[in-house]
Design an enzyme around this catalytic site. Sequence first.
Site, mmCIF file in Angstrom:
data_model
loop_
_atom_site.group_PDB
_atom_site.id
_atom_site.type_symbol
_atom_site.label_atom_id
_atom_site.label_comp_id
_atom_site.label_asym_id
_atom_site.label_seq_id
_atom_site.Cartn_x
_atom_site.Cartn_y
_atom_site.Cartn_z
ATOM 1 N N ARG A 73 5.649 -11.543 -11.028
ATOM 2 C CA ARG A 73 6.340 -12.516 -11.871
ATOM 3 C C ARG A 73 5.788 -12.507 -13.288
ATOM 4 N NH1 ARG A 73 8.283 -17.646 -8.534
ATOM 5 N NH2 ARG A 73 8.296 -18.500 -10.640
ATOM 6 N N ARG A 82 3.808 -4.822 -11.001
ATOM 7 C CA ARG A 82 2.572 -5.098 -10.260
ATOM 8 C C ARG A 82 2.226 -3.881 -9.415
ATOM 9 N NH1 ARG A 82 2.957 -8.868 -5.053
ATOM 10 N NH2 ARG A 82 1.190 -7.536 -4.569
ATOM 11 N N GLU A 87 -3.074 -15.913 5.001
ATOM 12 C CA GLU A 87 -2.395 -16.275 6.248
ATOM 13 C C GLU A 87 -1.501 -15.148 6.744
ATOM 14 O OE1 GLU A 87 0.464 -16.202 3.395
ATOM 15 O OE2 GLU A 87 -1.385 -17.347 3.190
ATOM 16 N N ASP A 88 -0.928 -14.382 5.813
ATOM 17 C CA ASP A 88 -0.074 -13.269 6.216
ATOM 18 C C ASP A 88 -0.891 -12.141 6.833
ATOM 19 O OD1 ASP A 88 -1.274 -12.845 3.763
ATOM 20 O OD2 ASP A 88 0.487 -11.924 2.827
ATOM 21 N N ASP A 106 9.973 -12.493 0.712
ATOM 22 C CA ASP A 106 9.535 -13.401 -0.345
ATOM 23 C C ASP A 106 10.648 -13.590 -1.364
ATOM 24 O OD1 ASP A 106 7.112 -13.808 0.806
ATOM 25 O OD2 ASP A 106 5.911 -12.918 -0.788
ATOM 26 N N ASP A 138 10.622 -13.888 -4.444
ATOM 27 C CA ASP A 138 10.453 -13.149 -5.701
ATOM 28 C C ASP A 138 10.880 -11.688 -5.572
ATOM 29 O OD1 ASP A 138 9.216 -15.469 -6.517
ATOM 30 O OD2 ASP A 138 7.192 -14.708 -6.184
#
Length: 408
Positions: free
Chosen positions: A211, A131, A182-183, A97, A99
């Site tokens: 983020r 996170r 979906e992952d 990803d 990020d």
Amino acid sequence: MTSSTPDVSVVIGAYEAMPYLIRCLESVEAQTLAAERMEIIAVDDGSTDGTGEYLEEFAGRTAVPMRVVHQENSGGPSAPRNVGLGLARGRYVFFLDADDYFGEEALERMVAMGDRAGTDVVLGKAVGVNRGAPKSMWKETVERADLYTSAIKFTLSAQKLFRRETLVRLGMAFDENLKTGEDALFTMEAYLRGNGVSVVADYTCYYLVGRDDGKHVTKSGSYLLRFDSARALMELIAAHVPPGPRRDSLMVRPFAITLLPQFGPVLLKQSQEVRRRKMEEAAPLLETYWSAGLAGRLKVQERLRLRCVAEGRLDQLLDILRFVKEGQEPEVVRKGTPGRLYLAYPHFGDRGGLPDSAYEVTVTEWIGGRRIEAPESRSPAALVRRLARRARRSVRHTLRPRRRSSRV
């Protein structure tokens, strides 16, 4: 395979990824795996914040072979990942990803594990930055994890090392109709259909970044998308695993992680129309996939909430949610033989309410800081052992020689 075939294709789908993209790409360049053993395929998914320009700039100066694709915004991560997978040449592919970022030895360690174990999926330890992140699956490094007894089923994000030949042979791709989850669908399919899963837990391979602007894809979208995700994952599991303890162990994931949060404290704040729609969406899933074996693998509060949904008991569900939100703790009740334990959440013992079995302790619980263990005879593990003993007895009975009749 040729000498120019890279070990890993790092696929990066990027949308409005600045400034996080900078550290993401630097972490690929900093890998201890040699530059010629990698390639980067970056797909700019219609960004307007300079993401596309930065990808081109980085590609022009990095020693890692890199290809940049620009496309109109697709509305989700599936299409960019599928484009990248279609262009990949590596023996393995990793979906990074934009990020997030790697630990420096991540790819070297994961490739070595995949080659050594011959597995098709390698999980590298992930930690959260600003996170949370799953932790239960990182207790030990294992060459072949058991999908049904380990915690790997609780990490279904796409940030794994996949053997590309297997993905191609199985015709796998991310479902572009799903806007969330979906992952999970893709990774569970690789777990189920591939040749094993390895875990690298003794080194932090991956940093999941939260983020500051809150634009994390999993936080967006209508609640109905979560039901689509749960439905797809349940259908996949049911298609590949027959009813029984193994299916039950996997079904915990979509029921407890995807479906159950829709019937948490948030429900107290929602309108009657939303509550009604949620109950309607969930009812057929429970009717089709709920089982006693699955129920026994859940904590009492989780099981109660789902049973209320299955039986259309919205008022009782709301009472339980208010009880929990107010910080109240259920009384532990010992009742019947052999020493069964129950947690007296609202409506326990009520005539016409849920049966006592819905309140029974079958897995470890924590109440008021006190650990409550399920009686050994009631645990899922004990249930599996009982079923195995019955199967063995059935086999012995079938194989037992029959007495020959003395009659002619």
